[in-house]
Design a protein around this motif. Structure first.
Motif, PDB file in Angstrom:
ATOM      1  N   GLU A   1       0.844  -1.192   0.000  1.00  0.00           N
ATOM      2  CA  GLU A   1       0.000   0.000   0.000  1.00  0.00           C
ATOM      3  C   GLU A   1       0.878   1.242   0.000  1.00  0.00           C
ATOM      4  O   GLU A   1       1.848   1.330   0.746  1.00  0.00           O
ATOM      5  CB  GLU A   1      -0.920   0.007   1.220  1.00  0.00           C
ATOM      6  N   LEU A   2       0.505   2.217  -0.834  1.00  0.00           N
ATOM      7  CA  LEU A   2       1.270   3.448  -0.944  1.00  0.00           C
ATOM      8  C   LEU A   2       0.325   4.638  -0.802  1.00  0.00           C
ATOM      9  O   LEU A   2      -0.435   4.941  -1.725  1.00  0.00           O
ATOM     10  CB  LEU A   2       2.005   3.513  -2.286  1.00  0.00           C
ATOM     11  N   PRO A   3       0.334   5.322   0.345  1.00  0.00           N
ATOM     12  CA  PRO A   3      -0.497   6.525   0.485  1.00  0.00           C
ATOM     13  C   PRO A   3      -0.026   7.620  -0.466  1.00  0.00           C
ATOM     14  O   PRO A   3       1.175   7.889  -0.601  1.00  0.00           O
ATOM     15  CB  PRO A   3      -0.280   6.938   1.944  1.00  0.00           C
ATOM     16  N   VAL A   4      -0.983   8.274  -1.127  1.00  0.00           N
ATOM     17  CA  VAL A   4      -0.702   9.401  -2.020  1.00  0.00           C
ATOM     18  C   VAL A   4      -1.674  10.516  -1.662  1.00  0.00           C
ATOM     19  O   VAL A   4      -2.847  10.474  -2.040  1.00  0.00           O
ATOM     20  CB  VAL A   4      -0.841   9.012  -3.502  1.00  0.00           C
TER      21      VAL A   4
ATOM     22  N   GLU B   1      -4.402  12.399   0.124  1.00  0.00           N
ATOM     23  CA  GLU B   1      -5.533  11.921   0.913  1.00  0.00           C
ATOM     24  C   GLU B   1      -6.000  10.542   0.470  1.00  0.00           C
ATOM     25  O   GLU B   1      -6.841   9.939   1.126  1.00  0.00           O
ATOM     26  CB  GLU B   1      -6.690  12.920   0.800  1.00  0.00           C
TER      27      GLU B   1
ATOM     28  N   GLY C   1      -4.601   6.917  -2.063  1.00  0.00           N
ATOM     29  CA  GLY C   1      -3.507   5.965  -2.111  1.00  0.00           C
ATOM     30  C   GLY C   1      -3.744   4.911  -3.171  1.00  0.00           C
ATOM     31  O   GLY C   1      -4.819   4.842  -3.788  1.00  0.00           O
TER      32      GLY C   1
ATOM     33  N   ALA D   1      -2.799   0.605  -4.144  1.00  0.00           N
ATOM     34  CA  ALA D   1      -2.410  -0.696  -3.589  1.00  0.00           C
ATOM     35  C   ALA D   1      -2.039  -1.625  -4.734  1.00  0.00           C
ATOM     36  O   ALA D   1      -2.738  -1.682  -5.755  1.00  0.00           O
ATOM     37  CB  ALA D   1      -3.533  -1.287  -2.752  1.00  0.00           C
TER      38      ALA D   1
ATOM     39  N   VAL E   1       0.135  10.673  -9.993  1.00  0.00           N
ATOM     40  CA  VAL E   1      -0.251  11.503  -8.849  1.00  0.00           C
ATOM     41  C   VAL E   1      -1.182  12.604  -9.338  1.00  0.00           C
ATOM     42  O   VAL E   1      -0.820  13.363 -10.244  1.00  0.00           O
ATOM     43  CB  VAL E   1       0.983  12.117  -8.168  1.00  0.00           C
TER      44      VAL E   1
ATOM     45  N   VAL F   1       3.766  11.383  -0.435  1.00  0.00           N
ATOM     46  CA  VAL F   1       3.766  10.065  -1.067  1.00  0.00           C
ATOM     47  C   VAL F   1       4.556   9.119  -0.174  1.00  0.00           C
ATOM     48  O   VAL F   1       5.748   9.306   0.051  1.00  0.00           O
ATOM     49  CB  VAL F   1       4.384  10.114  -2.473  1.00  0.00           C
ATOM     50  N   GLY F   2       3.880   8.082   0.340  1.00  0.00           N
ATOM     51  CA  GLY F   2       4.544   7.123   1.215  1.00  0.00           C
ATOM     52  C   GLY F   2       4.091   7.274   2.654  1.00  0.00           C
ATOM     53  O   GLY F   2       3.265   8.145   2.979  1.00  0.00           O
TER      54      GLY F   2
ATOM     55  N   ALA G   1       5.659   3.432   1.784  1.00  0.00           N
ATOM     56  CA  ALA G   1       5.161   2.180   1.225  1.00  0.00           C
ATOM     57  C   ALA G   1       5.112   1.130   2.327  1.00  0.00           C
ATOM     58  O   ALA G   1       6.082   0.931   3.055  1.00  0.00           O
ATOM     59  CB  ALA G   1       6.071   1.716   0.084  1.00  0.00           C
TER      60      ALA G   1
END
Length: 404
Positions: A116-119, A121, A123, A125, A143, A153-154, A156
Motif C-alpha cells: 500500500e502506498l499513500p498518495v 488523501e 492511495g 495498492a 499523482v 507520497v509514502g 510504502a
C-alpha cells in the motif's frame, strides 16, 4: 522465604519472556481475529464446564481456523522498496508520474502480499504474487495534481495476511516524499518601486560613513576613519576631506495573504489570492529582491529559488486574522521595504489599514482584493493603494497602473 522469593522472581521472568514473545503475535490479530479468539475461549469454557459437545466442537473449529490462518504469517519479509516521483515540483494541472520498485532480498521466496502506498488523501495498492529470492517488480502510478498544495507520497507499507482476514502484519519500507503543486502564476513586469539601485541594493537618504554609494566630501573631524580621506581633494583644498556615503539596503518584498475562508466569496478566490502572491514573489526574485511570504500558520522569510513557490504551496485556510499574520510577517522580515496585503471582499478596508500599519512607516505598502464579482479597479484611500481583481490575468495591468 528466600526460596519463595526466588521462585516468584523466576516466575515473573518467565511471564515477562512469554509476554514479549506473545505480544507481537497478538498485535497481528485483526478485530475479526480477536473476535474469533474470544469466541473460541468462551466456547471451550462452556463446553468444559457444562459438558456441551456443541460448544466443544465450536471451540475446536475456531482453534483450527486460527492455526491455519496463522500459517500464512510464518516467515519474515525482507524487501527493498524504492519510490520515485518525477518531477517533484509542478504547477496545478501538470502530470506527475511515480514508480514503485520492489526487490525481494530474502533467501526464500516471498509469499503473496499487498503493498500500500499513500498518495495525499488517497492511495494506491499493488498485489504481488509469490516472489522468488532476488526477484524485482516495478509499478507505475500517477499523482493527481488538480489542486495546489503539498502531496505526501509514502511510506510504502507491505501487508501480509490470510484469506479470511484474521491476521494482518504491516511493515513500512520507504520514507515519505513530498510533491509540491505550485499555484498558477503569470509573468509580470519589473516591480519598479522608484528607488535607485547601486552595487549592493537600493540607496536610501540615510548618511553613512561606510558603504558603497558615494555621496559627497566633507571636512575631516576627529574620530573619522583615515581610510576614507580623499587625499587628492585634500591637497587641492589645503585641508583634510573625507568621503561621505549613503546607506544602501536591498529591497525586500513581503506578501501577506489573508487565510480566513470567510474573507473570500469562494475557495477559488483564495486560490487566486495565493497565485497573486506567487506571481509577485517570482517577479521579486527576478528583480533581485529578497522575498518573504505569510499566510495563516505558514510563513517563510527570505525564500529563494523554487522555495518561494514551495512556501505558497504549503499555504492553507486557517482562522488567523490578517493583522496577526502581518505582525508575524514583520517580525520575521523586519527589513521589509515593500509589503503587499492580499485578501477578499469581506475584509474591510480598516482592517487592511491596520494590517499595513504593522509594518514601519518607511515601508511602501499596497493591498490587493480578490473578488470575481467585481470589475478590475485601482483606487487609493489614505496612503494605501488598493487593487481589485477577479482573475489572475488582470494582475499585470493593474500592478503597472497602481504601483508601477
Amino acid at each position: 522465604m528466600g526460596r519463595l522469593r526466588g521462585v516468584a522472581g523466576r516466575l515473573r521472568a518467565l511471564l515477562g519472556t512469554a509476554r514479549r514473545r506473545v505480544d507481537p503475535a497478538l498485535r497481528t490479530l485483526t478485530p475479526a481475529g480477536r473476535g474469533v479468539l474470544a469466541l473460541t475461549v468462551v466456547a471451550w469454557i462452556l463446553g468444559w464446564r457444562l459438558g456441551w459437545d456443541e460448544m466443544t466442537l465450536l471451540a475446536a473449529t475456531g482453534l483450527v481456523l486460527l492455526a491455519i490462518c496463522a500459517l500464512f504469517m510464518i516467515g519474515r519479509t525482507n524487501l527493498e522498496v524504492r519510490v520515485a516521483v518525477e518531477p517533484p515540483r509542478v504547477s496545478v494541472g501538470e502530470s506527475v508520474a511515480g514508480s514503485l520498485s520492489v526487490v525481494n532480498k530474502a533467501r526464500t521466496p516471498a509469499l503473496p502480499f499487498v503493498l500500500e502506498l499513500p498518495v495525499g488523501e488517497g492511495g494506491v495498492a499493488f498485489s504481488y504474487p509469490l516472489m522468488r529470492p532476488g526477484g524485482t517488480q516495478e509499478e507505475i502510478f500517477v499523482v493527481p495534481t488538480e489542486k495546489r498544495g503539498v502531496i505526501d507520497v509514502g511510506p510504502a507499507t507491505s501487508v501480509r495476511g490470510d484469506p479470511v482476514g484474521l491476521f494482518r502484519r504491516d511493515l513500512g519500507w520507504s520514507d515519505v516524499s513530498e510533491i509540491f503543486v505550485h499555484p498558477r502564476i503569470v509573468p509580470l513586469e519589473p516591480l519598479g518601486t522608484g528607488l535607485m539601485r547601486d552595487l549592493e541594493g537600493v540607496t536610501s537618504n540615510n548618511v553613512s560613513m561606510s558603504d558603497l554609494a558615494f555621496h559627497a566630501l566633507r571636512e575631516y573631524t576627529p574620530g573619522d576613519d583615515l581610510r576614507h580621506v580623499h587625499w587628492r581633494s585634500s591637497a587641492r583644498h589645503g585641508k583634510l576631506l573625507v568621503r561621505q556615503f549613503l546607506d544602501t539596503r536591498r529591497s525586500h518584498l513581503t506578501i501577506v495573504v489573508d487565510s480566513r475562508p470567510g474573507s473570500y466569496r469562494s475557495d477559488d478566490d483564495y486560490e487566486t489570492a495565493v497565485s497573486v502572491a506567487g506571481s509577485l514573489l517570482v517577479r521579486a526574485l527576478l528583480d533581485e529582491y529578497d522575498a518573504s511570504f505569510a499566510s495563516g500558520r505558514h510563513a517563510a522569510s527570505k525564500v529563494v529559488g523554487k522555495a518561494v513557490l514551495d512556501a505558497c504551496a504549503r499555504a492553507e485556510p486557517s482562522p488567523e486574522t490578517l493583522v496577526s499574520v502581518a505582525r508575524e510577517a514583520n517580525r520575521l522580515a523586519p527589513d521589509t521595504s515593500f509589503a503587499v496585503l492580499v485578501s477578499g471582499p469581506f475584509t474591510d478596508f480598516v482592517e487592511l489599514q491596520r494590517a499595513a500599519g504593522q509594518f514601519g512607516i518607511d515601508v511602501a505598502k499596497a493591498a490587493v482584493r480578490v473578488d470575481h464579482e467585481l470589475t478590475p479597479a485601482v483606487r487609493t484611500a489614505g496612503d494605501l493603494p488598493l487593487l481589485t481583481l477577479g482573475r489572475l490575468e488582470e494582475l499585470a495591468p493593474l500592478l503597472h497602473w497602481g504601483i508601477g
